[in-house]
Design a protein around this motif. Structure first.
Motif, short mmCIF file in Angstrom:
data_model
loop_
_atom_site.label_atom_id
_atom_site.label_comp_id
_atom_site.label_asym_id
_atom_site.label_seq_id
_atom_site.Cartn_x
_atom_site.Cartn_y
_atom_site.Cartn_z
N THR A 24 0.86 -1.18 0.00
CA THR A 24 0.00 0.00 0.00
C THR A 24 0.89 1.23 0.00
O THR A 24 1.79 1.35 0.82
CB THR A 24 -0.90 -0.01 1.25
N LYS A 25 0.65 2.12 -0.93
CA LYS A 25 1.58 3.24 -1.16
C LYS A 25 0.97 4.59 -0.80
O LYS A 25 -0.23 4.70 -0.57
CB LYS A 25 2.01 3.23 -2.64
N ASN A 26 1.82 5.59 -0.80
CA ASN A 26 1.36 6.94 -0.45
C ASN A 26 0.10 7.35 -1.20
O ASN A 26 -0.80 7.96 -0.63
CB ASN A 26 2.46 7.97 -0.74
N ASN A 27 0.09 7.02 -2.48
CA ASN A 27 -1.05 7.43 -3.27
C ASN A 27 -2.33 6.71 -2.85
O ASN A 27 -3.44 7.20 -3.07
CB ASN A 27 -0.77 7.20 -4.76
N ASP A 28 -2.17 5.53 -2.23
CA ASP A 28 -3.34 4.83 -1.70
C ASP A 28 -3.77 5.46 -0.38
O ASP A 28 -4.95 5.64 -0.11
CB ASP A 28 -3.01 3.35 -1.46
N TRP A 29 -2.79 5.76 0.47
CA TRP A 29 -3.12 6.35 1.78
C TRP A 29 -3.63 7.78 1.63
O TRP A 29 -4.59 8.17 2.28
CB TRP A 29 -1.87 6.39 2.66
N TRP A 30 -2.91 8.57 0.83
CA TRP A 30 -3.23 10.00 0.71
C TRP A 30 -3.41 10.42 -0.73
O TRP A 30 -2.55 11.06 -1.34
CB TRP A 30 -2.11 10.85 1.35
N PRO A 31 -4.55 10.05 -1.30
CA PRO A 31 -4.75 10.33 -2.73
C PRO A 31 -4.70 11.83 -3.07
O PRO A 31 -4.51 12.19 -4.22
CB PRO A 31 -6.12 9.73 -3.04
N ASN A 32 -4.86 12.69 -2.05
CA ASN A 32 -4.85 14.14 -2.35
C ASN A 32 -3.47 14.76 -2.28
O ASN A 32 -3.33 15.96 -2.50
CB ASN A 32 -5.77 14.88 -1.38
N ASP A 33 -2.47 13.97 -1.94
CA ASP A 33 -1.11 14.49 -1.89
C ASP A 33 -0.73 15.18 -3.19
O ASP A 33 -1.06 14.70 -4.27
CB ASP A 33 -0.15 13.31 -1.68
N LEU A 34 0.00 16.29 -3.08
CA LEU A 34 0.52 16.95 -4.28
C LEU A 34 1.54 16.05 -4.94
O LEU A 34 2.48 15.58 -4.31
CB LEU A 34 1.18 18.28 -3.89
N LYS A 35 1.35 15.80 -6.23
CA LYS A 35 2.24 14.88 -6.93
C LYS A 35 3.32 15.63 -7.68
O LYS A 35 3.04 16.54 -8.44
CB LYS A 35 1.44 14.08 -7.96
N LEU A 36 4.56 15.20 -7.48
CA LEU A 36 5.68 15.82 -8.18
C LEU A 36 6.23 14.93 -9.29
O LEU A 36 7.17 15.29 -9.98
CB LEU A 36 6.80 16.15 -7.20
N ASN A 37 5.60 13.74 -9.42
CA ASN A 37 6.18 12.76 -10.35
C ASN A 37 6.29 13.29 -11.78
O ASN A 37 7.19 12.89 -12.52
CB ASN A 37 5.37 11.46 -10.33
N ILE A 38 5.39 14.22 -12.17
CA ILE A 38 5.45 14.68 -13.56
C ILE A 38 6.69 15.55 -13.81
O ILE A 38 7.02 15.84 -14.95
CB ILE A 38 4.16 15.41 -14.00
N LEU A 39 7.38 15.97 -12.75
CA LEU A 39 8.59 16.77 -12.92
C LEU A 39 9.84 15.90 -13.08
O LEU A 39 10.93 16.42 -13.22
CB LEU A 39 8.78 17.71 -11.72
N ARG A 40 9.68 14.60 -12.99
CA ARG A 40 10.87 13.76 -13.16
C ARG A 40 10.59 12.62 -14.13
O ARG A 40 10.98 11.48 -13.90
CB ARG A 40 11.37 13.25 -11.80
N GLN A 41 9.95 12.95 -15.22
CA GLN A 41 9.69 11.94 -16.25
C GLN A 41 10.77 12.02 -17.32
O GLN A 41 11.43 13.02 -17.48
CB GLN A 41 8.36 12.25 -16.93
N HIS A 42 10.87 10.96 -18.07
CA HIS A 42 11.70 10.94 -19.28
C HIS A 42 13.15 11.33 -19.00
O HIS A 42 13.77 12.06 -19.76
CB HIS A 42 11.11 11.86 -20.36
#
Ligand code: HEB
Length: 747
Positions: A24-42
């Motif tokens: 179970t991951k952060n996104n499961d526990w806290w779906p409203n968390d601000l996501k930064l993943n799109i800043l480290r793609q590709h």
């Protein structure tokens, strides 16, 4: 011992897996968390070429004619695993190209064919992309043959172009230069629905979709035609349903109402930056070729590629109806062949559209489509030379006749096929190249000479560039011009940060910040901007009296750079060579899509109905191609430069505004500082440091840097005693990066 040994692991989901990133991951526990993943793609971590490979340079050395000849040979080289309709893959490949490019939407410039994303989920598994897995696999031998010199992204689009040429259509040209990505692009909002072909979210903010208003087809008294004609598709989406490229071919929400369908077409193609004429040309031109596939009910069709079994090796939609291919293929569930010559360019599509009257029928799969009221059996069968059929159309095709505006255009083309040819060639070229950015990014021998307005062209440099000593004296003049350093900075930022990495539009080059519509954007403080530009023009006219010339675009950037340099106490790189576009070279309407709702770097804007302020900040950073450290260092640094859009002191956490320092981080992280909301909106805050007595104000843009664990971790680095130099260096390089984002001419 491993508890899973002996159990069948198939069907175990990621959460259950106790290795390999399971649990179970952060996104499961806290779906409203601000996501930064799109800043480290590709990054180099996902790309086998690492960081140094220059794809455009590689493409320049490709045997282009050899490649085109190989593609032409492939067109009629029918393969058993997916036989070619009518002995020619042309229509199939055109659909692949169009679906690759057609996800582009002008609202945020995302989507489109520029990254080869059709290889990855969700696009590889969208219902609308059914069986395009076979089209891509047909191309694999050619991809492997040309290897590093040919990206999938270019190949998908070039193949459609070659298909058109091989079927007798003269295209407008082709440009390569789209480097592949190697992971799914998570930055694109495809909608909030959780079911394929759902549209319960995208229309729920405005007028509801017609689905909630009962069936349109049938009892007229029950239907509410006004709703379908005015339903609001949420921005920035370009499709009427989750998993479709544009609109439902059967009509809105499956209802075969051609007039209403025209509305959906107009909205969705408009989001792709196409006007009525371009839209009609694309549909007419595209459906001159090929056929649709709906041999039988769709129950026999298996899962999409991303849900497929491991032994299917990336294929999906396995079809157990007879042999599941050729005459038995099931793709859309519609069974239509538009013209009598589906592998030749012609004007038959419009000839038949107007020659016949049309009546509704059901396809063998039960989908709504239209058949000509005639005994003319003039349409060939894709696999049986002896069989002939009646002309058929989709609801969305009939729309081109029943909608008055489309009708006017298409009737003209019926009489003047050469005008259709020209319109389709141009619209198709735009479709494939719209998201490539300036033509300095384009490579290959088939780039058209004619420049189109949608390229956002800038004039070529027609004079010697300024020298280092010119730059030094111009910086002095700019700083002495009477414009506040902070204003020089916000002006340069406003010009440069209009860039978006998605479709590579905007940026300082062209100096379009002085043109409609940018000069009137609230974020650019129109009145103040006018004064600033007048002062900059004065510096320009003084300088240009001599033999050398400098553009306003260069001076805007140089002004900001000079101010940053002074505030930072270190030298800041400046690369001249920008030119000034005219209003005539600028499609003002199309530029309205670049207007920012918020710009956290200038502390502009707040949450909107569907997006929190800090999500906008991350979105903006993504469009500026910034990493999260770059986001943090720029925001904190700009605050100390006092560069808020409205000169407010929100987030200016320093006693020395105007001097570049890491004070923002030091003060934000001070343990004695406590914040509280200053009003109901929860957008503005007051901070009080009970030890020093300092009082600050700030916005969500500022406070998120201290509240989000990952952003805070970066802020701690820049607040450290030993990192003052690192802070200055990183700020200056991020600043220069933003100033030069659109300088594909020097990259
Ligand atoms: Fe199209 C096909 C729809 C537009 C091109 N399409 C198709 C189909 C459908 C459609 C459903 C069938 C699929 C299958 O296979 O089944 N489209 C549609 C719609 C629209 C369109 C709805 C909007 C209105 N298209 C279009 C465009 C283009 C196209 C724009 C180009 C330009 N398509 C096409 C082609 C085809 C199609 C070529 C054929 C394919 C084959 O052949 O395979």
């Amino acid at each position: 011992s491993n508890q899973n040994v002996g159990k069948c692991p198939v069907g175990l989901d990621n959460k259950e897996a106790n290795f390999g990133g399971g649990g179970t991951k952060n996104n499961d526990w806290w779906p409203n968390d601000l996501k930064l993943n799109i800043l480290r793609q590709h990054t180099a971590q996902s790309n086998p070429f690492g960081e140094t490979f220059n794809y455009a340079e590689a493409f320049k050395t490709i045997d282009y004619q050899g490649l085109k000849n190989d593609l032409k040979t492939l067109m009629t080289d029918s393969q058993d695993f997916w036989p070619a309709d009518f002995g020619h893959y042309g229509g199939f490949f055109i659909r692949m190209s169009w679906h690759s490019a057609g996800t582009y939407r002008v609202g945020d410039g995302r989507g489109g064919g520029g990254q080869g994303q059709q290889r990855f989920a969700p696009l590889n598994s969208w219902p609308d992309n059914a069986n395009l897995d076979k089209a891509r696999r047909l191309l694999l031998p050619i991809k492997l043959k040309y290897g590093n010199k040919l990206s999938w992204a270019d190949l998908f689009l070039l193949t459609g172009n070659v298909a058109l040429e091989d079927m007798g259509f003269k295209t407008f040209g082709f440009a390569g230069g789209r480097p592949d990505t190697y992971e799914a692009d998570e930055s694109v909002y495809w909608g909030g629905e959780t079911t394929w072909l759902g549209n319960d979210v995208r229309y729920s903010q405005g007028h509801p979709g017609i689905a909630e208003h009962g069936v349109l087809d049938g009892d007229k008294s029950k239907k509410d035609h006004t709703d379908i004609h005015s339903r609001d598709l949420e921005e920035p989406l370009g499709a009427s349903h989750m998993g479709l490229i544009y609109v439902n071919p059967e009509g809105p929400d499956g209802i075969p109402d051609a007039a209403a369908s025209a509305q959906d077409i107009r909205t969705t193609f408009g989001r792709m930056a196409m006007n009525d004429e371009e839209t009609a040309a694309l549909i007419v031109g595209g459906h001159t070729f090929g056929k649709t596939h709906g041999a039988a009910p769709t129950e026999t069709v298996g899962k999409e590629p991303n849900a497929g079994d491991i032994h299917q090796q990336g294929f999906g939609w396995a079809n157990s109806y007879k042999d599941g291919k050729g005459p038995n293929a099931i793709t859309s569930g519609l069974e239509v062949t538009w013209t009598s010559t589906p592998t030749k360019w012609s004007n038959h599509y419009l000839e038949y559209l107007y020659k016949y009257e049309w009546e509704k029928e059901k396809s063998p799969a039960g989908a709504n489509q239209w058949v000509a009221k005639t005994d003319d059996e003039i349409i060939p069968h894709a696999f049986d030379k002896n069989k002939k059929q009646k002309p058929r159309m989709l609801t969305t095709d009939i729309a081109l006749r029943v909608d008055p505006a489309y009708e006017k255009i298409t009737r003209r083309w019926l009489e003047h096929p050469e005008e259709l040819e020209d319109a389709f060639a141009r619209a198709w070229f735009k479709l494939l190249h719209r998201d490539m950015g300036p033509r300095t990014r384009w490579v290959g021998p088939e780039i058209p000479k004619e420049v189109s307005i949608w390229e956002d062209p800038v004039p070529e440099v027609d004079h010697d560039l300024v020298t280092e000593s010119d730059i030094t004296s111009l910086k002095k003049e700019l700083l002495a011009s009477g414009i506040e350093p902070a204003t020089l900075i916000t002006t340069a930022w406003g010009a440069a940060a209009s860039f978006r990495g998605s479709d590579k539009r905007g940026g300082a080059n062209g100096a379009r910040i002085r043109l409609e519509p940018q000069k009137n954007w609230a974020v650019n403080q129109p009145k103040e901007l006018e004064k600033t530009l007048t002062a900059i023009e004065k510096v320009q006219s003084n300088f240009n009296k001599g033999s050398k010339k400098i553009s306003i675009a260069d001076l805007i950037v140089l002004g900001g750079t000079a101010a940053v340099e002074k505030a930072a106490g270190v030298s800041v790189k400046f690369t001249p060579g920008r030119t000034d576009a005219t209003q005539e070279q600028t499609d003002a309407q199309s530029f309205t899509h670049l207007q920012p709702f918020t710009d956290g770097f200038r502390n502009f804007g707040t949450s909107t109905a569907r997006v929190r302020t800090e999500q906008w900040l991350v979105d903006k950073a993504h469009l500026l191609t910034l990493s999260s450290p770059e986001l943090v260092v720029l925001l904190g640094g700009l605050r100390t430069l006092n560069a808020n859009w409205d000169h407010s002191s929100h987030g200016v956490l320093t006693k020395n505004p105007g001097k570049l320092s890491n004070d923002f981080f030091v003060n934000l992280l001070d343990t004695n500082l406590a914040w509280k909301p200053s009003d109901e909106s929860n957008e503005f805050f007051e901070g009080f440091n009970h030890k020093t007595g300092d009082k600050w104000t700030g916005t969500r843009h500022d406070l998120v840097i201290g509240s989000h664990p990952e952003l805070r971790a970066i802020a701690e680095v820049y607040a450290s005693a030993d990192n003052k130099e690192r802070f200055t260096k990183d700020f200056v390089s991020a600043w220069t990066k933003v100033m030069d984002l659109d300088r594909f001419d020097v990259k």
